[in-house]
Design a protein around this motif. Structure first.
Motif, PDB file in Angstrom:
ATOM      1  N   MET A 144       0.840  -1.209   0.000  1.00  0.00           N
ATOM      2  CA  MET A 144       0.000   0.000   0.000  1.00  0.00           C
ATOM      3  C   MET A 144       0.874   1.259   0.000  1.00  0.00           C
ATOM      4  SD  MET A 144      -3.189  -0.161  -0.335  1.00  0.00           S
ATOM      5  CE  MET A 144      -3.845   1.317   0.412  1.00  0.00           C
ATOM      6  N   ALA A 145       1.942   1.180   0.832  1.00  0.00           N
ATOM      7  CA  ALA A 145       2.842   2.338   0.935  1.00  0.00           C
ATOM      8  C   ALA A 145       3.493   2.624  -0.420  1.00  0.00           C
ATOM      9  CB  ALA A 145       3.910   2.066   1.984  1.00  0.00           C
ATOM     10  N   LEU A 146       3.884   1.563  -1.109  1.00  0.00           N
ATOM     11  CA  LEU A 146       4.520   1.720  -2.419  1.00  0.00           C
ATOM     12  C   LEU A 146       3.549   2.330  -3.433  1.00  0.00           C
ATOM     13  CD1 LEU A 146       6.685  -1.460  -2.979  1.00  0.00           C
ATOM     14  CD2 LEU A 146       7.480   0.884  -2.982  1.00  0.00           C
ATOM     15  N   SER A 147       2.294   1.859  -3.380  1.00  0.00           N
ATOM     16  CA  SER A 147       1.324   2.351  -4.359  1.00  0.00           C
ATOM     17  C   SER A 147       0.982   3.828  -4.128  1.00  0.00           C
ATOM     18  CB  SER A 147       0.059   1.497  -4.343  1.00  0.00           C
ATOM     19  OG  SER A 147      -0.565   1.615  -3.092  1.00  0.00           O
ATOM     20  N   LYS A 148       1.231   4.314  -2.879  1.00  0.00           N
ATOM     21  CA  LYS A 148       0.938   5.730  -2.574  1.00  0.00           C
ATOM     22  C   LYS A 148       1.985   6.671  -3.179  1.00  0.00           C
ATOM     23  CE  LYS A 148      -1.888   5.641   1.589  1.00  0.00           C
ATOM     24  NZ  LYS A 148      -1.888   5.747   3.028  1.00  0.00           N
ATOM     25  N   ILE A 149       3.140   6.097  -3.533  1.00  0.00           N
ATOM     26  CA  ILE A 149       4.241   6.925  -4.066  1.00  0.00           C
ATOM     27  C   ILE A 149       3.803   7.722  -5.293  1.00  0.00           C
ATOM     28  CG2 ILE A 149       6.476   6.749  -5.285  1.00  0.00           C
ATOM     29  CD1 ILE A 149       7.201   4.586  -3.220  1.00  0.00           C
ATOM     30  N   THR A 150       2.988   7.081  -6.136  1.00  0.00           N
ATOM     31  CA  THR A 150       2.594   7.748  -7.387  1.00  0.00           C
ATOM     32  C   THR A 150       1.663   8.937  -7.141  1.00  0.00           C
ATOM     33  OG1 THR A 150       0.879   6.086  -7.613  1.00  0.00           O
ATOM     34  CG2 THR A 150       2.882   5.764  -8.903  1.00  0.00           C
ATOM     35  N   THR A 151       1.068   8.999  -5.957  1.00  0.00           N
ATOM     36  CA  THR A 151       0.135  10.109  -5.692  1.00  0.00           C
ATOM     37  C   THR A 151       0.736  11.157  -4.750  1.00  0.00           C
ATOM     38  OG1 THR A 151      -0.837   8.824  -3.913  1.00  0.00           O
ATOM     39  CG2 THR A 151      -1.944   8.722  -6.061  1.00  0.00           C
ATOM     40  N   ILE A 152       2.018  11.015  -4.456  1.00  0.00           N
ATOM     41  CA  ILE A 152       2.669  11.942  -3.516  1.00  0.00           C
ATOM     42  C   ILE A 152       2.686  13.363  -4.112  1.00  0.00           C
ATOM     43  CG2 ILE A 152       5.046  11.651  -4.354  1.00  0.00           C
ATOM     44  CD1 ILE A 152       5.943  11.500  -1.447  1.00  0.00           C
ATOM     45  N   ASP A 153       2.535  14.348  -3.246  1.00  0.00           N
ATOM     46  CA  ASP A 153       2.599  15.751  -3.670  1.00  0.00           C
ATOM     47  C   ASP A 153       3.997  16.014  -4.242  1.00  0.00           C
ATOM     48  OD1 ASP A 153       2.696  18.489  -3.919  1.00  0.00           O
ATOM     49  OD2 ASP A 153       1.589  18.870  -2.068  1.00  0.00           O
TER      50      ASP A 153
END
Lengths: 223, 276
Positions: free
Chosen positions: B2-11
């Motif tokens: 989940m943490a990895l998949s959040k990388i693409t949406t990081i500000d």
């Protein structure tokens, strides 16, 4: 005073320019307009100096042969009005003619004949690496040139060669892009020296604190 | 996952901050990452070394504001080398911004501190408009092209210019440039018959290489890396070497970010498929 003031001014303008990365703001607009203004100022001053140096000073010194050139130069200003635009066509035509005349000799020798000669390379030298390089240059140049032949359909052996040419072109573009990405990094490096060296580093630290405060404020406000 | 998949949406502003830190570290504390001098830069260095004392070297500065951090270190190191070798240096600018930048480079080198005198050992002719036409004119008649230098002095009064009248009096040309080399090949190599050194921004090196292969251009000193190498060769370490540190760190960071975000992208895709 200039020991610290000019680097500080440079750092401030750099920070103003980069502040856009956080969000649009009046400081960024100020930096943007200042940079454009300074660039135009330098261009104008250099142009003025060039006219003085290569035109006006020798003319007043007795080089009256420059009078027609100066008249032609003034005629280029005709572009500023629709009524006088015709006058600017004459100096532009002369400029194009002279430019073409100057370029054509060097172009034929330097950019055509010598380039063809530089492509005709031996592929049986004692150095195998050299042979491989020469082979790649010969095949790459030939295939890439063939890619731009559009009078014949790109099928069969010819199609294979043009496809090979396309790969060589793509490799060349990739190499250029790689080099360009380094070049595009450089405009950031100069301001970075101002921002992270004294006295600019204090201004950078203060800016980061201001941004942090703004972030917290905006989060609380739910903006 | 989940943490990895959040990388693409990081500000993306967090990425700017990380890049900014990557820039700051080598400036605050230079890393001195070792670099190897390339053959191209060594050829340029040796070409200047091999010139006899008193030979005239022309420096054509075609620089734009955004390129100074890339080409400034090369320009400074080159000016320093030419003057240290007791060669005569004639500088002119083929772009409007080139004239003040050549002045900046001269001030950074400080020739007076090296015992060199303006008008005797070096001269700055300033900006000469015309592009290729100015180059052609300088190759045939320098005194007929320009009458005063950057500071308004009559060039007839400058000792260095007494014996510098056309391409015949120039032993070597170096061009600080950030464009295609075609016009210089036509005028310097073909009309002037002089091989020249391209002190160029990295992006233009692939465009100049064919002219090195055809023998019109002696060699290229490309980009920040070339400047750093030249600084090493002349024994005057400066901002070029620090800039190389910055590019190394930043590019490593970029590669790492590309890898991480791609992993993030595939992780996100996998989690989406899992939900279906």
């Amino acid at each position: 005073m200039s020991d610290w003031f000019i680097p500080l001014l440079g750092a401030a303008l750099s920070i103003f320019a980069f502040s856009f990365l956080y969000r649009d703001n009046p400081f960024f607009k100020f930096a943007e307009h200042t940079i454009v203004g300074v660039a135009v100022g330098i261009e104008l001053y250099s142009g003025y100096q060039s006219i003085l140096k290569t035109g006006w000073t020798p003319l007043t010194g007795g080089s009256y042969i420059l009078i027609p050139a100066m008249i032609l130069g003034v005629m280029t200003l005709g572009r500023l009005s629709k009524r006088t635009i015709w006058a600017s066509n004459y100096p532009l035509c002369i400029l194009m003619g002279v430019g073409l005349g100057l370029a054509v000799r060097g172009a034929v020798i330097g950019q055509l004949l010598d380039q063809i000669r530089a492509t005709l390379l031996p592929m049986a030298t004692p150095n195998p690496i050299n042979n491989l390089n020469n082979f790649l240059i010969v095949v790459g140049t030939t295939a890439s040139t063939m890619y731009f032949i559009f009078t014949r359909s790109h099928t069969g052996i010819f199609g294979f060669l043009t496809k090979l040419g396309r790969y060589f072109i793509m490799a060349a573009m990739g190499a250029t892009f790689g080099s360009m990405s380094l070049t595009f990094l450089s405009p950031v490096i100069g301001p970075a020296f101002l921002m992270f060296r004294e006295p600019g580093i204090y201004l950078t630290a203060a800016t980061l604190i201001v941004i942090l405060v703004d972030m917290i404020y905006r989060r609380r406000k739910g903006v | 996952m989940m943490a990895l998949s959040k990388i693409t949406t990081i500000d993306r502003r967090w990425i700017w901050l990380v890049v900014m830190i990557a820039f700051a570290i080598p400036i605050i504390r230079p890393l001195a990452i070792p670099i190897k001098v390339s053959e191209d830069t060594r050829i340029a260095f040796n070409a200047i070394e091999s010139l006899p004392e008193g030979s005239v070297v022309m420096l054509d500065v075609e620089m734009w504001m955004r390129y100074y951090s890339e080409l400034g270190p090369t320009t400074e190191a080159f000016i320093y080398h030419v003057l240290k070798k007791n060669l005569k240096l004639v500088i002119w600018a083929s772009s409007p911004e080139g004239a003040p930048f050549a002045e900046t480079a001269l001030r950074a080198v400080n020739p007076e501190n090296m015992g060199k005198k303006y008008g005797v050992d070096y001269v700055h002719l300033g900006y000469i408009a015309g592009g290729e036409k100015a180059m052609a004119s300088l190759m045939t008649d320098i005194h007929g092209t320009v009458t005063t230098d950057y500071y308004g002095n009559n060039i007839k009064d400058l000792k260095i210019m007494e014996n510098v009248r056309s391409s015949k009096d120039i032993k070597m040309i170096a061009c600080v440039m950030s464009t295609q080399p075609d016009d210089r090949v036509r005028q310097y190599s073909i009309t002037g018959g002089i091989k020249w050194i391209a002190l160029t921004s990295g992006g233009w090196v692939p465009g100049i290489k064919p002219f090195v292969a055809s023998g019109h251009v002696l060699t290229t000193v490309g980009g920040i890396r070339g400047g750093a190498e030249y600084e090493l060769l002349v024994g005057r370490p400066g901002s070029g070497l620090i800039s190389t540190d910055i590019t190394s760190v930043t590019l490593l960071l970029m590669v790492a970010l590309v890898i991480v975000t791609n992993i993030g992208y595939f992780a996100e895709r996998a989690s989406r498929r899992g939900k279906k």
